[in-house]
Scaffold this motif. Structure first.
Motif, mmCIF file in Angstrom:
data_model
loop_
_atom_site.group_PDB
_atom_site.id
_atom_site.type_symbol
_atom_site.label_atom_id
_atom_site.label_comp_id
_atom_site.label_asym_id
_atom_site.label_seq_id
_atom_site.Cartn_x
_atom_site.Cartn_y
_atom_site.Cartn_z
ATOM 1 N N LEU A 1 0.801 -1.217 0.000
ATOM 2 C CA LEU A 1 0.000 0.000 0.000
ATOM 3 C C LEU A 1 0.839 1.274 0.000
ATOM 4 N N GLU A 2 2.054 1.213 0.534
ATOM 5 C CA GLU A 2 2.825 2.438 0.741
ATOM 6 C C GLU A 2 4.046 2.585 -0.158
ATOM 7 N N GLU A 3 4.563 1.489 -0.686
ATOM 8 C CA GLU A 3 5.798 1.563 -1.465
ATOM 9 C C GLU A 3 5.530 1.272 -2.942
ATOM 10 N N ASP A 4 6.446 1.702 -3.809
ATOM 11 C CA ASP A 4 6.341 1.399 -5.236
ATOM 12 C C ASP A 4 6.934 0.018 -5.484
ATOM 13 N N VAL A 5 6.059 -0.984 -5.554
ATOM 14 C CA VAL A 5 6.529 -2.355 -5.757
ATOM 15 C C VAL A 5 5.969 -2.934 -7.057
ATOM 16 N N GLN A 6 5.612 -2.050 -7.979
ATOM 17 C CA GLN A 6 5.136 -2.491 -9.278
ATOM 18 C C GLN A 6 6.308 -2.722 -10.231
ATOM 19 N N SER A 7 6.128 -3.665 -11.146
ATOM 20 C CA SER A 7 7.123 -3.866 -12.199
ATOM 21 C C SER A 7 7.100 -2.654 -13.121
ATOM 22 N N HIS A 8 8.276 -2.247 -13.592
ATOM 23 C CA HIS A 8 8.355 -1.094 -14.484
ATOM 24 C C HIS A 8 8.957 -1.443 -15.840
ATOM 25 N N GLN A 9 9.899 -2.368 -15.879
ATOM 26 C CA GLN A 9 10.563 -2.698 -17.139
ATOM 27 C C GLN A 9 9.828 -3.785 -17.911
ATOM 28 N N ILE A 10 8.998 -4.555 -17.235
ATOM 29 C CA ILE A 10 8.239 -5.608 -17.905
ATOM 30 C C ILE A 10 6.751 -5.307 -17.718
ATOM 31 N N THR A 11 5.972 -5.585 -18.746
ATOM 32 C CA THR A 11 4.529 -5.375 -18.668
ATOM 33 C C THR A 11 3.821 -6.716 -18.727
ATOM 34 N N ASN A 12 2.509 -6.694 -18.494
ATOM 35 C CA ASN A 12 1.746 -7.946 -18.567
ATOM 36 C C ASN A 12 1.532 -8.425 -19.996
ATOM 37 N N GLY A 13 1.891 -7.601 -20.974
ATOM 38 C CA GLY A 13 1.801 -7.996 -22.379
ATOM 39 C C GLY A 13 0.446 -7.782 -23.018
ATOM 40 N N LEU A 14 -0.548 -7.402 -22.224
ATOM 41 C CA LEU A 14 -1.901 -7.245 -22.758
ATOM 42 C C LEU A 14 -2.020 -6.004 -23.642
ATOM 43 N N GLU A 15 -1.100 -5.057 -23.454
ATOM 44 C CA GLU A 15 -1.146 -3.841 -24.268
ATOM 45 C C GLU A 15 -0.766 -4.115 -25.727
ATOM 46 N N ARG A 16 -0.299 -5.308 -25.998
ATOM 47 C CA ARG A 16 0.071 -5.672 -27.376
ATOM 48 C C ARG A 16 -1.122 -6.145 -28.203
ATOM 49 N N TYR A 17 -2.292 -6.080 -27.597
ATOM 50 C CA TYR A 17 -3.509 -6.533 -28.273
ATOM 51 C C TYR A 17 -4.540 -5.408 -28.306
ATOM 52 N N ARG A 18 -5.363 -5.432 -29.340
ATOM 53 C CA ARG A 18 -6.395 -4.416 -29.493
ATOM 54 C C ARG A 18 -7.659 -5.062 -30.049
ATOM 55 N N PHE A 19 -8.807 -4.648 -29.512
ATOM 56 C CA PHE A 19 -10.085 -5.123 -30.028
ATOM 57 C C PHE A 19 -10.480 -4.334 -31.274
ATOM 58 N N THR A 20 -11.102 -5.017 -32.215
ATOM 59 C CA THR A 20 -11.670 -4.350 -33.377
ATOM 60 C C THR A 20 -13.006 -3.735 -32.973
ATOM 61 N N HIS A 21 -13.080 -2.433 -33.060
ATOM 62 C CA HIS A 21 -14.294 -1.724 -32.655
ATOM 63 C C HIS A 21 -15.424 -1.971 -33.656
ATOM 64 N N SER A 22 -16.605 -2.223 -33.128
ATOM 65 C CA SER A 22 -17.803 -2.368 -33.961
ATOM 66 C C SER A 22 -18.714 -1.175 -33.705
ATOM 67 N N CYS A 23 -18.831 -0.305 -34.688
ATOM 68 C CA CYS A 23 -19.677 0.869 -34.498
ATOM 69 C C CYS A 23 -21.159 0.535 -34.662
ATOM 70 N N LEU A 24 -21.443 -0.688 -35.109
ATOM 71 C CA LEU A 24 -22.827 -1.132 -35.242
ATOM 72 C C LEU A 24 -22.963 -2.513 -34.599
ATOM 73 N N PRO A 25 -23.007 -2.562 -33.265
ATOM 74 C CA PRO A 25 -22.973 -3.866 -32.579
ATOM 75 C C PRO A 25 -24.231 -4.705 -32.737
ATOM 76 N N GLU A 26 -25.347 -4.091 -33.147
ATOM 77 C CA GLU A 26 -26.609 -4.835 -33.302
ATOM 78 C C GLU A 26 -26.981 -5.567 -32.007
ATOM 79 N N LEU A 27 -26.816 -4.881 -30.886
ATOM 80 C CA LEU A 27 -27.116 -5.435 -29.565
ATOM 81 C C LEU A 27 -27.856 -4.403 -28.736
ATOM 82 N N ASN A 28 -28.693 -4.886 -27.852
ATOM 83 C CA ASN A 28 -29.210 -4.051 -26.775
ATOM 84 C C ASN A 28 -28.254 -4.209 -25.596
#
Length: 349
Positions: free
Chosen positions: A23-50
């Motif tokens: 809670l108090e210290e910076d113990v996050q990884s900085h040089q390595i990421t979880n890798g999820l930022e290497r992916y992107r969803f294709t946006h659907s501007c017409l999802p045809e969903l409620n």
């Protein structure tokens, strides 16, 4: 005669240290990421969903979940931990999401703190995971201790966390991992509940996952690199310069979460798979599920919220659910199953 008391006191102090440091210290990884930022969803501007028809419920290990979320294993064993676990459990119950507790070794060594883990009274319908370090099987722990921690929690499954790097850096760490796979296999054959193998932030490779599955493990929690670094956490607790140096050297060690998901899913298409390690919002959760995970675990965001109030935890759950739902809506998928099979997630080259 005083040795067990001294050991339990050390374990309890370690629990308190871990909460404070996270809670108090910076113990996050900085040089390595979880890798999820290497992916992107294709946006659907017409999802045809409620939007109101979108369903993010799922099942895991045979139990219904209102959302594909796990409040990952964090804590127990202290008064502050008891308050945190109570808040987390009450929110888990309200939203019907899964929850794990921190290592219950301290409850075995010091039974009077078992109540700090015993959250079933707050979460009668929730998928609950008990938790012990796998390496303790090489330190006189066996079936009886595993049954005890499951009983304390009235748990639906037992997590065995596997943490060789943390044990290397942790003061007085338990580092005898020899022959552990056979002991895990023996335990899996005797436990009345499923056993889940989990790393603590350095990832599980496909090769090791394959061995664990063959040994009888019912599910894998990859707990990849890219989030909280337990090497950093332990370096903050270092008792000498060597431990501090080790912690900083290996602060970014491990396999990214995304890599763990895709490589394990390639060799084990049907194993129940939990994605955790550096997930911070619902877009991360949806990305992990589209990559092949069944549910996703978050620890640090829930810990930070629980340290504030139960309301803060509930607000976080609301946001995560809204974010996951938004991904489904904006990709034209009404269910998690559809999201997984839609092909809407693309790797960014």
């Amino acid at each position: 005669m005083n040795a067990p008391t001294n050991i339990s006191a050390q374990t309890q102090n370690r629990k308190a240290d871990h909460i404070r440091i996270c809670l108090e210290e910076d113990v996050q990884s900085h040089q390595i990421t979880n890798g999820l930022e290497r992916y992107r969803f294709t946006h659907s501007c017409l999802p045809e969903l409620n939007h109101n028809d979108i369903d993010i419920s799922t099942t895991f290990l045979g139990k219904h979940l209102g959302a594909p979320l796990l409040i990952s294993s964090m804590t127990g064993g202290t008064e502050q931990a008891a308050m945190i676990n109570q808040r987390l459990a009450q929110v888990a119950q309200h939203y019907k999401i899964a929850m794990g507790v921190g290592s219950q070794r301290v409850a075995v060594e010091k039974p009077q703190v078992a109540d700090t883990f015993a959250v079933r009274k707050y979460a009668p319908d929730v998928l609950l995971f008990a938790n012990l370090g796998a390496v303790q099987l090489n330190y006189k722990y066996g079936l009886d201790e595993c049954l005890r921690v499951v009983d304390i929690l009235e748990a639906d499954a037992l997590i065995l966390h596997i943490n060789p790097l943390q044990e290397c850096i942790q003061p007085k760490g338990d580092t005898n991992f020899r022959g552990l796979l056979d002991k895990i296999s023996d335990l899996c054959g005797k436990m009345p509940v499923p056993v889940i193998a989990k790393e603590v932030g350095n990832g599980i490779s496909a090769a090791i996952a394959n061995k664990l599955i063959a040994a009888g493990v019912a599910a894998i929690d990859v707990a990849g690199a890219g989030g909280t670094s337990w090497a950093k956490v332990e370096s903050e607790r270092a008792e000498n310069p060597l431990q501090r140096r080790l912690g900083m050297t290996f602060a970014d060690w491990g396999l990214p979460t995304a890599e763990c998901i895709t490589t394990i899913r390639a060799i084990a298409p049907n194993v129940p798979l939990i994605a955790s390690g550096g997930l911070r919002h619902g877009l991360d959760v949806a990305t992990a599920i589209a990559l092949g995970a069944d549910i996703a675990g978050l620890a640090m965001p829930f810990l930070q919220a629980a340290a504030i109030s139960e309301t803060a935890v509930a607000e976080l759950a609301e946001v995560l659910i809204a974010e996951i739902t938004t991904v489904l809506f904006c990709t034209g998928n009404a269910t998690l199953y559809q999201l997984k099979h839609s092909g809407s997630l693309q790797r960014i080259e």
